[in-house]
Design a protein around this motif. Structure first.
Motif, PDB file in Angstrom:
ATOM      1  N   ILE A   8       0.835  -1.205   0.000  1.00  0.00           N
ATOM      2  CA  ILE A   8       0.000   0.000   0.000  1.00  0.00           C
ATOM      3  C   ILE A   8       0.869   1.255   0.000  1.00  0.00           C
ATOM      4  CG2 ILE A   8      -0.162   0.202   2.548  1.00  0.00           C
ATOM      5  CD1 ILE A   8      -3.312   0.676   1.705  1.00  0.00           C
ATOM      6  N   ALA A   9       0.328   2.326  -0.605  1.00  0.00           N
ATOM      7  CA  ALA A   9       0.977   3.633  -0.515  1.00  0.00           C
ATOM      8  C   ALA A   9       0.697   4.184   0.878  1.00  0.00           C
ATOM      9  CB  ALA A   9       0.434   4.565  -1.586  1.00  0.00           C
ATOM     10  N   LEU A  10       1.748   4.582   1.581  1.00  0.00           N
ATOM     11  CA  LEU A  10       1.637   4.962   2.994  1.00  0.00           C
ATOM     12  C   LEU A  10       1.938   6.447   3.176  1.00  0.00           C
ATOM     13  CD1 LEU A  10       1.457   3.873   6.009  1.00  0.00           C
ATOM     14  CD2 LEU A  10       3.960   3.704   5.897  1.00  0.00           C
ATOM     15  N   TYR A  11       1.019   7.158   3.825  1.00  0.00           N
ATOM     16  CA  TYR A  11       1.249   8.565   4.169  1.00  0.00           C
ATOM     17  C   TYR A  11       1.830   8.626   5.576  1.00  0.00           C
ATOM     18  CZ  TYR A  11       0.306  13.425   5.508  1.00  0.00           C
ATOM     19  OH  TYR A  11       0.414  14.719   5.956  1.00  0.00           O
ATOM     20  N   GLN A  12       3.052   9.109   5.656  1.00  0.00           N
ATOM     21  CA  GLN A  12       3.770   9.144   6.925  1.00  0.00           C
ATOM     22  C   GLN A  12       4.786  10.283   6.847  1.00  0.00           C
ATOM     23  OE1 GLN A  12       6.298   5.752   7.689  1.00  0.00           O
ATOM     24  NE2 GLN A  12       5.119   5.189   9.496  1.00  0.00           N
ATOM     25  N   ASN A  13       4.937  11.027   7.919  1.00  0.00           N
ATOM     26  CA  ASN A  13       5.908  12.127   7.938  1.00  0.00           C
ATOM     27  C   ASN A  13       5.754  13.050   6.730  1.00  0.00           C
ATOM     28  OD1 ASN A  13       7.071  11.183  10.325  1.00  0.00           O
ATOM     29  ND2 ASN A  13       8.331   9.733   9.171  1.00  0.00           N
ATOM     30  N   HIS A  14       4.523  13.399   6.426  1.00  0.00           N
ATOM     31  CA  HIS A  14       4.210  14.394   5.392  1.00  0.00           C
ATOM     32  C   HIS A  14       4.499  13.924   3.964  1.00  0.00           C
ATOM     33  CE1 HIS A  14       3.710  17.299   8.667  1.00  0.00           C
ATOM     34  NE2 HIS A  14       4.827  16.797   9.157  1.00  0.00           N
ATOM     35  N   LYS A  15       4.773  12.619   3.788  1.00  0.00           N
ATOM     36  CA  LYS A  15       4.938  12.198   2.395  1.00  0.00           C
ATOM     37  C   LYS A  15       4.373  10.794   2.166  1.00  0.00           C
ATOM     38  CE  LYS A  15       9.705  10.593   2.752  1.00  0.00           C
ATOM     39  NZ  LYS A  15       9.897  10.676   4.233  1.00  0.00           N
ATOM     40  N   VAL A  16       4.201  10.466   0.889  1.00  0.00           N
ATOM     41  CA  VAL A  16       3.619   9.184   0.508  1.00  0.00           C
ATOM     42  C   VAL A  16       4.716   8.288  -0.050  1.00  0.00           C
ATOM     43  CG1 VAL A  16       2.006   8.043  -1.070  1.00  0.00           C
ATOM     44  CG2 VAL A  16       1.375  10.230   0.001  1.00  0.00           C
ATOM     45  N   THR A  17       4.813   7.067   0.477  1.00  0.00           N
ATOM     46  CA  THR A  17       5.765   6.078  -0.026  1.00  0.00           C
ATOM     47  C   THR A  17       4.981   4.879  -0.552  1.00  0.00           C
ATOM     48  OG1 THR A  17       7.180   6.755   1.806  1.00  0.00           O
ATOM     49  CG2 THR A  17       7.888   4.830   0.529  1.00  0.00           C
ATOM     50  N   GLU A  18       5.306   4.450  -1.766  1.00  0.00           N
ATOM     51  CA  GLU A  18       4.569   3.342  -2.375  1.00  0.00           C
ATOM     52  C   GLU A  18       5.034   2.001  -1.798  1.00  0.00           C
ATOM     53  OE1 GLU A  18       2.067   3.727  -4.676  1.00  0.00           O
ATOM     54  OE2 GLU A  18       2.285   5.913  -4.765  1.00  0.00           O
ATOM     55  N   ALA A  19       4.172   0.997  -1.958  1.00  0.00           N
ATOM     56  CA  ALA A  19       4.515  -0.413  -1.722  1.00  0.00           C
ATOM     57  C   ALA A  19       5.030  -0.705  -0.307  1.00  0.00           C
ATOM     58  CB  ALA A  19       5.532  -0.881  -2.766  1.00  0.00           C
ATOM     59  N   PRO A 374       0.556  11.829  -5.569  1.00  0.00           N
ATOM     60  CA  PRO A 374      -0.571  11.146  -4.913  1.00  0.00           C
ATOM     61  C   PRO A 374      -1.276  11.983  -3.846  1.00  0.00           C
ATOM     62  CG  PRO A 374       1.534  10.148  -4.276  1.00  0.00           C
ATOM     63  CD  PRO A 374       1.823  11.121  -5.377  1.00  0.00           C
ATOM     64  N   LEU A 375      -0.530  12.779  -3.092  1.00  0.00           N
ATOM     65  CA  LEU A 375      -1.170  13.565  -2.037  1.00  0.00           C
ATOM     66  C   LEU A 375      -2.015  14.682  -2.646  1.00  0.00           C
ATOM     67  CD1 LEU A 375      -1.107  13.120   1.012  1.00  0.00           C
ATOM     68  CD2 LEU A 375       0.387  15.104   1.175  1.00  0.00           C
ATOM     69  N   SER A 376      -1.490  15.305  -3.694  1.00  0.00           N
ATOM     70  CA  SER A 376      -2.259  16.327  -4.396  1.00  0.00           C
ATOM     71  C   SER A 376      -3.513  15.715  -5.019  1.00  0.00           C
ATOM     72  CB  SER A 376      -1.391  16.984  -5.477  1.00  0.00           C
ATOM     73  OG  SER A 376      -2.207  17.693  -6.376  1.00  0.00           O
ATOM     74  N   LEU A 377      -3.386  14.528  -5.570  1.00  0.00           N
ATOM     75  CA  LEU A 377      -4.563  13.866  -6.151  1.00  0.00           C
ATOM     76  C   LEU A 377      -5.616  13.613  -5.083  1.00  0.00           C
ATOM     77  CD1 LEU A 377      -2.750  11.413  -8.582  1.00  0.00           C
ATOM     78  CD2 LEU A 377      -4.417  13.153  -9.258  1.00  0.00           C
ATOM     79  N   PHE A 378      -5.172  13.176  -3.914  1.00  0.00           N
ATOM     80  CA  PHE A 378      -6.146  12.932  -2.847  1.00  0.00           C
ATOM     81  C   PHE A 378      -6.847  14.226  -2.435  1.00  0.00           C
ATOM     82  CE2 PHE A 378      -7.005  12.944   1.788  1.00  0.00           C
ATOM     83  CZ  PHE A 378      -8.154  12.172   1.736  1.00  0.00           C
TER      84      PHE A 378
END
Lengths: 426, 426
Positions: A8-19, A374-378
């Protein structure tokens, strides 16, 4: 019970990391393993094409008012209250409140909400619905000092606190809910403060919602609602202040110093023509802010993603500055900001040891293409109908947009039945 | 081909009536029979639990900019344009524009949109996508007078008009698209006006979008963009003016007298921090207004229902008057207002002889409960994901949220492929 959300793409510490993978033991996140043994887990949740965010928090609601959704709109506030809402509220009962609360909770879960703050009546029925559905909530019995039941409301608040604070596996917190300075005279608010100290309860209150309210309080007491609340000790109890649309720079300083947490409700503030709250000033000051829908009668939905979207857009126009309320700031308001508003210490981030309140967003809708940031898309392109899966306390409440704890056809039926009962009694 | 939509809630003459039938012959509505013979129809569309509205109109778009959705956000406008958008736009080609336009059209149909106005480049590829997908559109080749290709753009506009105006069973109208007064000097705009008269084409133009634009034009020409456009004869050609955020009372009088139609784009105006347009003043004046998303790069979706929702809420707060932009007014902006903006005479209402551009809304979502006022529920509580069925020219383009003319997996694949191609060339 051990669960793993995989790939899963994970939102953590102000950024998104994939997988990434999220390891959950019972009610808490315990790690993010790069590799794993499937046999170590009771349940594997496939997170492909999805984004994991901390569960969304709705910081201000009167949830049973779902019964009044689109019952009366496009009216002046006082006409709406005196002609429509107050006469109908007089006829509410436990049955109606439980049914309409369950509807509202279902709608909130559907929109990715994992906890909410509420202020209303028949709160033990609201608490029952929270316990039954699995959502988390900070509940307060609304109190007004100018009505005949003022003292009863205080007693009910005390009973409600003892009955429900910390219950439902710790998912329920009880706060005190003095309605507003214009419905609660100082002597009454003093009683509320005394009760708050006695119980160790925090306070949820409407403050500075409309220009008229601020003018009236200023005229009557020679100070703003915020300054009045401060003088009366309300702000020393731990205060969740709803709205704060019309606050002065001095008010903001008080709010910062007294750690007031603000429930920002753009949808309701706009629909009721209350105004546009100075969100960017609050954030510049370092004040804690979360998002709220307010009741469905003044919104008219309980869609917290839409509130985020409104907050992310309108303050740019209102300040003529495209750099305010960035996508990341908007997500912070929706998650950790809201969690702090409700007084939670271990909720609002996807970190090790945090409570497993998690919302998974499906990224396969057309508005998620092409796949840029991804964060902007959300924040700027998605909507609440992209919510796929919701966990509270590590339990799955929504999976592939289907409820696991709620019989949704029954909820709709009961919502209609109790609405008919209410309106036929008028 | 004869179709009947049965047992549906019908929005007509500003109100909703339950349990109606809509009789469609080929591309037009021919009646609302109380009883019918199933054998008289080629297709019966069950409208139970649904609300029929005139197809939604998106009055301002740069549709191929879907490729830039969430590519660069939270930036100052000029940084965004000079560092991100313009260098990338230089690398666009037919392949990219066709793929991204098809994605954008699919997203718009998914949101209930039956027609849109567009201004961009590679317009014959946009027109091909319109023809292929079945949507309706008013298309214009964007022209700037300050770039080396200024005269070529005029020639292309003429060719595009002859190639595509009235084509695709009459679903395509060609307009002229001078970008804005600050990119098109008066001498160039004069050429545009001459061409408009020669072709009998109307004009789609950005006017008074930002405070800076108005100040610059005022400084350079001693008048507002609206007054300048009027002086140059632009407004006498039939003008769709996008934005009009910063218009004076005198501008509004000119706009009313010259029948200027306004594309109101709240999402884009807010996100770019352009400001809040005086929508209520425009409507009080009797000016025709529709809603637009603008391009996905500044919104960041093409969700016209969200624009309606924004318009219905924000102007109440901005004017501190809860009675402005009622639910009915919001629906009028979304439908007939937009249709008038695009110059359509027989689109925008569900009346006998109107074109069968129809959007059906599913009313079974939780936010549609309990079932109080249906129009208020649509405007204030629903979202675009409730769109179930879309007809354009009597043809079904979306049925139960599935596309009938578009291979959506191919669209997503092509959107990704062409995005990669574009960004890898930078």
């Amino acid at each position: 019970m051990r669960k793993l959300i995989t790939n899963i793409a994970l939102y953590q510490n102000h950024k998104v990391t994939e997988a990434k993978n999220i390891d959950i033991q019972d009610d808490r996140i315990i790690g993010f393993p790069d590799t794993y043994q499937r046999t170590d887990y009771d349940e594997i949740i496939d997170g492909q094409h999805m984004l994991a965010l901390p569960g969304f928090v709705n910081t201000h609601n009167h949830i049973a008012m779902t019964v009044f959704r689109s019952y009366a709109d496009d009216m002046q506030l006082m006409d709406w209250l005196t002609q429509k809402i107050w006469p109908a509220e007089d006829k509410l009962d436990s049955d109606i409140v439980y049914a309409q609360t369950t509807l509202g909770i279902a709608e909130m879960i559907r929109c990715g909400t994992t906890s909410f703050a509420d202020m209303y009546f028949f709160m033990s029925d609201v608490a029952r619905a929270v316990a039954d559905t699995g959502i988390r909530a900070a509940l307060s019995r609304g109190m007004t000092g100018i009505t005949p039941n003022a003292q009863d409301a205080l007693k009910e608040s005390r009973t409600f606190f003892y009955d429900w604070n910390g219950k439902a596996d710790g998912r329920i917190t009880v706060m005190l809910g003095p309605h507003a300075p214009y419905t609660c005279p100082p002597a009454y608010l003093q009683q509320v403060v005394d009760l708050a100290h006695e119980l160790g309860a925090e306070i949820h209150m409407h403050l500075s919602e409309t220009k008229g309210e601020v003018e009236d309080i200023q005229k009557q007491y020679g100070k703003t609602p915020i300054a009045l609340a401060d003088e009366l000790g309300i702000l020393d109890c731990g205060c969740l202040a709803a709205h704060c649309v019309w606050v002065t720079d001095d008010d903001l300083t008080i709010m910062k110093n007294k750690h007031v947490r603000v429930a920002h409700n753009p949808g309701s503030n706009f629909k009721l023509a209350s105004g546009i709250a100075p969100l960017t000033k609050m954030l510049q000051k370092g004040i804690t802010v979360g998002l709220g829908t307010d009741g469905a009668s003044s919104n008219n939905n309980l869609d917290i993603v839409e509130e985020m979207h409104l907050a992310s857009l309108v303050h740019k126009a209102n300040t003529l500055n495209p750099l305010v309320i960035s996508a990341d700031t908007a997500v912070q308001l929706l998650t950790i900001g809201g969690a702090k508003c409700l007084g939670y210490k271990d909720i609002g981030t996807l970190d090790v040891n945090a409570k497993a309140d998690i919302t998974l967003i499906d990224r396969e809708g057309l508005h998620w293409y092409p796949k840029n940031d991804p964060l902007s898309l959300f924040v700027y392109a998605s909507n609440s109908m992209d919510v796929d899966t919701v966990l509270v306390d590590g339990k799955v409440l929504l999976r592939h947009k289907e409820f696991t704890t709620i019989d949704i056809e029954k909820v709709k039926f009961e919502a209609e039945r109790t609405k008919e009962k209410l309106f036929s009694s008028l």
